[in-house]
Design a protein around this motif. Structure first.
Motif, short mmCIF file in Angstrom:
data_model
loop_
_atom_site.label_atom_id
_atom_site.label_comp_id
_atom_site.label_asym_id
_atom_site.label_seq_id
_atom_site.Cartn_x
_atom_site.Cartn_y
_atom_site.Cartn_z
N ILE A 21 0.83 -1.21 0.00
CA ILE A 21 0.00 0.00 0.00
C ILE A 21 0.87 1.26 0.00
CG2 ILE A 21 -1.58 1.37 1.44
CD1 ILE A 21 -2.92 -1.21 2.28
N ILE A 22 2.01 1.20 0.69
CA ILE A 22 2.84 2.40 0.86
C ILE A 22 3.46 2.85 -0.47
CG2 ILE A 22 4.81 3.40 2.06
CD1 ILE A 22 2.25 2.86 3.77
N PRO A 23 4.19 1.99 -1.20
CA PRO A 23 4.71 2.46 -2.49
C PRO A 23 3.61 2.81 -3.48
CG PRO A 23 5.13 0.11 -2.19
CD PRO A 23 4.68 0.63 -0.88
N LEU A 24 2.49 2.08 -3.41
CA LEU A 24 1.37 2.40 -4.30
C LEU A 24 0.83 3.80 -4.01
CD1 LEU A 24 -0.67 1.55 -6.48
CD2 LEU A 24 -2.08 0.57 -4.64
N LEU A 25 0.70 4.12 -2.74
CA LEU A 25 0.22 5.45 -2.35
C LEU A 25 1.18 6.53 -2.83
CD1 LEU A 25 -1.93 6.99 -0.72
CD2 LEU A 25 -0.51 6.65 1.32
N VAL A 110 11.10 3.49 4.66
CA VAL A 110 10.60 4.15 5.87
C VAL A 110 9.67 3.22 6.63
CG1 VAL A 110 9.08 6.01 6.68
CG2 VAL A 110 10.91 6.51 5.05
N LEU A 111 8.82 2.51 5.91
CA LEU A 111 7.94 1.53 6.55
C LEU A 111 8.75 0.46 7.28
CD1 LEU A 111 5.19 0.15 7.06
CD2 LEU A 111 5.46 -0.96 4.83
N LEU A 112 9.77 -0.08 6.62
CA LEU A 112 10.59 -1.15 7.22
C LEU A 112 11.32 -0.63 8.46
CD1 LEU A 112 12.09 -2.77 3.99
CD2 LEU A 112 10.22 -3.62 5.42
N ILE A 113 11.78 0.63 8.41
CA ILE A 113 12.46 1.21 9.58
C ILE A 113 11.48 1.41 10.72
CG2 ILE A 113 13.65 3.27 10.45
CD1 ILE A 113 14.86 3.55 7.62
N LEU A 114 10.31 1.96 10.41
CA LEU A 114 9.31 2.20 11.44
C LEU A 114 8.87 0.90 12.11
CD1 LEU A 114 7.04 4.94 9.81
CD2 LEU A 114 8.78 5.24 11.58
N MET A 118 8.00 0.03 16.10
CA MET A 118 6.60 -0.05 16.54
C MET A 118 5.88 -1.19 15.81
SD MET A 118 5.44 3.39 14.48
CE MET A 118 6.86 4.27 15.16
N LYS A 119 4.62 -1.38 16.16
CA LYS A 119 3.83 -2.45 15.55
C LYS A 119 3.43 -2.07 14.12
CE LYS A 119 2.04 -4.36 19.87
NZ LYS A 119 0.84 -4.69 20.68
N ASN A 120 2.95 -3.08 13.39
CA ASN A 120 2.66 -2.90 11.96
C ASN A 120 1.65 -1.81 11.68
OD1 ASN A 120 4.44 -4.83 10.91
ND2 ASN A 120 3.01 -6.50 11.33
N ALA A 121 0.56 -1.75 12.48
CA ALA A 121 -0.48 -0.77 12.22
C ALA A 121 0.07 0.65 12.32
CB ALA A 121 -1.63 -0.97 13.21
N ALA A 122 0.81 0.93 13.38
CA ALA A 122 1.38 2.27 13.57
C ALA A 122 2.43 2.57 12.51
CB ALA A 122 1.99 2.37 14.96
N ALA A 123 3.23 1.57 12.14
CA ALA A 123 4.25 1.76 11.11
C ALA A 123 3.61 2.09 9.77
CB ALA A 123 5.12 0.51 11.00
N LEU A 124 2.51 1.40 9.44
CA LEU A 124 1.80 1.69 8.19
C LEU A 124 1.28 3.12 8.17
CD1 LEU A 124 -0.23 -1.58 7.51
CD2 LEU A 124 1.35 -0.48 5.92
N LEU A 157 18.26 2.94 3.50
CA LEU A 157 18.66 1.53 3.39
C LEU A 157 19.85 1.24 4.29
CD1 LEU A 157 18.33 -1.24 2.13
CD2 LEU A 157 19.66 -0.45 0.16
N SER A 158 20.81 2.16 4.34
CA SER A 158 21.98 1.99 5.20
C SER A 158 21.56 1.90 6.66
CB SER A 158 22.95 3.16 4.99
OG SER A 158 24.06 3.05 5.85
N PHE A 159 20.67 2.79 7.07
CA PHE A 159 20.21 2.79 8.46
C PHE A 159 19.43 1.52 8.79
CE2 PHE A 159 17.00 4.29 11.70
CZ PHE A 159 17.89 4.29 12.77
#
Length: 594
Positions: A21-25, A110-114, A118-124, A157-159
């Motif tokens: 959903i994130i890259p699509l958005l 950014v999603l993968l870092i978040l 935190m949990k998936n819902a908040a990261a999304l 990506l480095s982080f």
């Protein structure tokens, strides 16, 4: 548990499968970019007018990655344009598609870092907000700002790889993290902030100093090399502070930082170039801004143990702004693209807030969906301004009628379309707003000359030359303007100066030859025209001038030779009938002589 319901673990697993959903958005909010063209703000000289991207050759690649004696070292950005040109030539769709895809990958990272925080819902939610932030439009919709999303890709990506390495100790992840950091730096040097962010991450993770300090050192090596490069090779685009000294620039940048925070949260008046005037004395606004920024940083320090994620977000934000804070002078005081890396902090903060709110009220997700919707609509609106040069600069002038850059660039837009009068009006407005704007003075000189306003052209040209005395283009245009009022002495002075600064300046040499022809010194004129002929491809005006000068010197045979050559090389030229009559006249005279 009732049949049909899912537990918290299953819900988290379900959300983890919604990463797409994130890259699509990110792609959807920038879909208008695919119809956009190049703007006249840095795009042409970086892309379609850049010879180093026109061909996937070792010579071009070597030129792209070679260390330059001036300018910022950003070879990966130029290399990415080389890929674009190899795929689509001068089709702007390819360049915009590349920008948007890079941005979509940024958002996914950014999603993968978040998700590490935190949990998936908040990261999304946090990643979705990052994807639709209107303040990102300049970095994504502007082709010349490719360096932001390219550097961001490798920095994020480095982080992320570093975080994974610290959790499972796989050395391969660490090596790739360092390599990605290097790629980030050669995309845009402001990525040097990462080695200062990593210790903050380690501290909020509450890991002993002795367990991580050695992992930071390899990241410092590229930073040292970049500092070495700027000291001994490139320097910076400015050698002095906008405000005259460091203290006043700190006051100014403290205020700029508050404006960044406001524009990040309430993006209602975004602009390609902000009218920011540096403080030159102590004032309430500057002192208030320093106190407010200091208070925010102090909160980050004091609350680090209790709210480590919030503290990390605060430090990420401020550390990310250091390279563009003008502590080391740069050309621009404020730009939306400067906050691109720092804006991750906002996504992290909102992710943390969402996680806490969702624990207390499930309806809280509607609040963040509304925020994503509002930001998304704003992003679509702002990105539509970047369709072309006209929409970009007219929309800027609607918000700020006294924007000198917008007037100058809109003038250039009209020049490209042959509307010299409209261009003249905008150049004149730009110079009225900012008399020291040397590029606008130069452009006004050219437009005034084209309209026959020679005295005004000379006035603007003299101002441009006084501001930039070593610019050959400025001397050339001023010399040409003096020729317009038959002031051959001043015309020759400035044309000679242009040639001195740029020995292979063809147009200046041609005009110098024309002046000698005008003074009836045909021999000098001919010498210059022959010199031009020996170095460059022939043009109609050059061949005609050589023929005419020979004719005036009595070299009828040579004149006839060049007039015939003109007809052979340029049979479709507008004045071909005049040249044919000249041939007939010379042939008649040669017959009479015989």
């Amino acid at each position: 548990m009732m049949k049909g319901k899912i537990n918290a673990k299953q819900f988290e697993k379900l959300l983890s499968n919604l990463w797409w959903i994130i890259p699509l958005l990110a792609i959807l909010v920038y879909i208008q970019s695919f119809k956009a063209g190049f703007t006249n703000w840095d795009d042409p000289w970086l892309t379609i007018n850049n010879s180093t991207i026109k061909g996937f050759t070792w010579e071009n690649i070597r030129s792209i990655f070679a260390v330059k004696s001036s300018g910022t070292y950003q070879p990966l950005r130029t290399f990415s344009y080389l890929i674009d040109y190899s795929i689509g030539g001068e089709n702007p769709f390819v360049y915009h598609l590349h920008n948007v895809l890079l941005y979509a990958l940024n958002c996914l990272l950014v999603l993968l870092i978040l998700k590490q925080f935190m949990k998936n819902a908040a990261a999304l939610i946090g990643a979705a907000i990052f994807a639709v932030l209107p303040i990102h439009v300049e970095a994504v919709a502007w082709i010349a700002a490719r360096k932001e999303v390219l550097s961001g890709l490798f920095l994020f990506l480095s982080f992320f790889l570093y975080m994974k390495f610290r959790k499972n100790s796989k050395i391969s992840l660490y090596i790739f993290s360092v390599l990605c950091f290097i790629l980030s730096i050669i995309s845009k040097p402001s990525a040097v902030v990462l080695p200062f962010i990593l210790p903050v991450y380690e501290l909020i993770s509450r890991k002993p100093f002795k367990t991580w300090w050695k992992f930071i050192l390899p990241y410092m090596i590229p930073n040292i090399l970049i500092i070495f490069y700027f000291i001994f090779f490139a320097g910076t685009s400015r050698t002095s502070y906008h405000s005259g000294n460091l203290f006043y620039i700190l006051l100014t940048e403290a205020w700029v930082t508050i404006r960044y925070i406001w524009n990040l949260v309430f993006p209602s008046n975004l602009c390609p170039r902000y009218m920011v005037y540096s403080f030159r004395k102590v004032n309430f606004l500057g002192i208030f801004s320093i106190i407010l920024n200091a208070f925010i940083i102090l909160i980050g320090i004091i609350k680090a143990k209790r709210y480590p994620r919030i503290s990390f977000a605060i430090f990420w934000f401020y550390v990310g702004l250091i390279p563009v804070s003008n502590i080391i002078p740069i050309s621009t005081l404020m730009a939306d693209r400067y906050i691109y890396i720092s804006s991750f902090a906002y996504a992290l903060l909102l992710g943390v807030l969402a996680e806490n709110l969702l624990k207390k009220a499930k309806w809280g997700v509607l609040v963040f969906l509304l925020l994503v919707t509002v930001y998304g609509i704003q992003t679509c609106s702002v990105s539509s301004n970047w369709r072309n040069s006209y929409t970009l600069w007219t929309s800027t002038l609607e918000k700020n009628p006294d924007h000198q850059l917008a007037h100058n660039q809109l003038g250039m837009y009209y020049i490209d379309r042959g509307d010299t009068l409209s261009a003249f009006q905008h150049f004149q407005k730009a110079t009225e707003i900012m008399p020291e704007y040397h590029q606008a003075q130069f452009n006004l000189c050219g437009a005034a000359y084209s309209l026959g306003k020679f005295e005004l052209a000379i006035k603007a040209g003299e101002k441009a030359v006084s501001l930039e005395p070593d610019n050959p283009e400025y001397h050339y245009q001023l010399g040409t303007s003096y020729f317009g009022i038959n002031d051959d002495e001043n015309a020759l002075y400035h044309l000679n100066k242009a040639i001195e600064l740029k020995p292979d300046y063809r147009d200046a040499l041609m005009n110098k030859g024309t002046i000698y022809y005008h003074e009836q010194d045909y021999q000098k004129a001919l010498e210059i025209f022959y010199d031009v002929e020996s170095k460059w491809e022939p043009t109609p005006i050059l061949i005609n001038n050589i023929a005419a000068a020979n004719y005036m010197l009595g070299n009828s045979g040579k004149a006839l030779e060049y007039y015939k050559r003109y007809l052979e090389l340029f049979p479709e030229a507008p004045d071909v009938e005049i040249i044919r009559r000249n041939v007939e006249i010379i042939n008649g005279r040669l017959k009479n002589q015989n």
